[in-house]
Design a protein around this motif. Structure first.
Motif, short mmCIF file in Angstrom:
data_model
loop_
_atom_site.label_atom_id
_atom_site.label_comp_id
_atom_site.label_asym_id
_atom_site.label_seq_id
_atom_site.Cartn_x
_atom_site.Cartn_y
_atom_site.Cartn_z
N UNK A 1 0.85 -1.19 0.00
CA UNK A 1 0.00 0.00 0.00
C UNK A 1 0.89 1.24 0.00
N UNK A 2 0.84 2.02 -1.06
CA UNK A 2 1.61 3.26 -1.12
C UNK A 2 0.70 4.45 -0.82
N UNK A 3 1.04 5.18 0.21
CA UNK A 3 0.26 6.36 0.56
C UNK A 3 0.67 7.56 -0.28
N UNK A 4 -0.29 8.44 -0.54
CA UNK A 4 0.03 9.65 -1.30
C UNK A 4 -0.95 10.76 -0.94
N UNK A 5 -0.48 12.00 -1.06
CA UNK A 5 -1.36 13.16 -0.92
C UNK A 5 -1.10 14.08 -2.12
N UNK A 6 -2.11 14.80 -2.60
CA UNK A 6 -1.99 15.57 -3.84
C UNK A 6 -0.91 16.64 -3.78
N UNK A 7 -0.02 16.64 -4.77
CA UNK A 7 0.98 17.69 -4.95
C UNK A 7 1.51 17.58 -6.38
#
Length: 279
Positions: free
Chosen positions: A52-58
């Protein structure tokens, strides 16, 4: 006669049954043969690990397309490493703080673009550093030569108004200038990075610091190529690595990613991905 007939009839039945049994024998191995042929194909497509790779918008590092697909520079780099390491990725979007908590408890397996600190090493493993993070000074087009050869400190001392974004970590050099009473008032802070572009065009600031990939993406998207250009001044803020959860990822997986990164750099795929997001 009746007894002879019965024996003959039984003999015929035994012969017929034996013949039916013999005719079916060659078909019996076929299911096994089919299974044997299918096995290698299944082994080729099955990943050795799922993360599971976490990400937040940028943008352009990580963003969601109108087709609801996760794309971006960071996503492409990590996906290429994962594929080379034999792993499959599932993307999970959360805020940065929630993603860090996920690394702590093991619900998130890895994050990209992370700075290695002693505090984080208590709950995370880190890959080799794979990307340099720096900020470039951007000015109005035609004015780069006007400030040529000057350091950031000299620019601020001369009255240069510098745009920065709140909560960005620009590195030690900028932090010292922000803390220095002689230059602190020359910084113009804004809540979001895109305000810097507007302030520059409106002559409210003389320049701003921005990540080169973010700047390239924003300038291209907003059609500001004729109005904004990069200045030679570059501020190094540090290198980043992949951060893996100690709760859910073992050291062998980290080693596999490091080896995958080396191969991507050697075969040119790493540079191809970076160039895709540059001018």
């Amino acid at each position: 006669m009746k007894r002879f007939y019965s024996v003959g009839l039984i003999s015929c039945l035994v012969f017929v049954l034996a013949s039916c049994s013999d005719s079916s024998d060659p078909k019996q191995p076929e299911p096994q043969q089919v299974a044997e042929k299918a096995t290698p194909k299944q082994q080729e497509t099955k990943p050795t690990c799922q993360l599971n790779m976490g990400w937040d918008p940028w943008a352009p590092y990580q963003y969601l397309t109108p087709e609801n697909e996760v794309k971006g520079l960071e996503i492409e780099l990590v996906s290429a490493m994962a594929k080379e390491a034999g792993c499959e990725l599932k993307f999970v979007q959360k805020s940065w703080m929630n993603l860090l908590n996920g690394i702590r408890n093991g619900s998130i397996d890895l994050l990209g673009g992370a700075s290695k600190t002693s505090a984080r090493e208590r709950f995370a493993r880190f890959s080799d550093e794979y990307r340099n993070e720096s900020f470039i000074l951007y000015v109005r087009r035609g004015e780069a030569d006007k400030f040529k050869g000057e350091s950031l400190k000299d620019l601020l001392a001369s009255g240069f108004k510098l745009g920065v974004t709140e909560d960005y970590i620009y590195g030690d050099e900028v932090s010292m200038l922000q803390d220095d009473p002689a230059t602190a008032e020359k910084f113009v802070s804004v809540p979001t990075t895109e305000v810097n572009y507007y302030n520059l065009i409106q002559n409210r600031i003389d320049g701003f610091l921005e990540d080169p990939f973010v700047a390239a993406y924003t300038i291209r998207r907003k059609g500001l190529g004729d109005e904004i250009e990069a200045h030679p001044i570059r501020v190094h803020s540090g290198n980043v690595a992949l951060m893996f959860s100690k709760k859910s990822v073992n050291e062998d997986t980290v080693i596999a990613f490091n080896e995958a990164l080396t191969r991507l750099m050697e075969n040119g795929e790493y540079k191809r991905i970076l160039d895709k997001y540059s001018f």
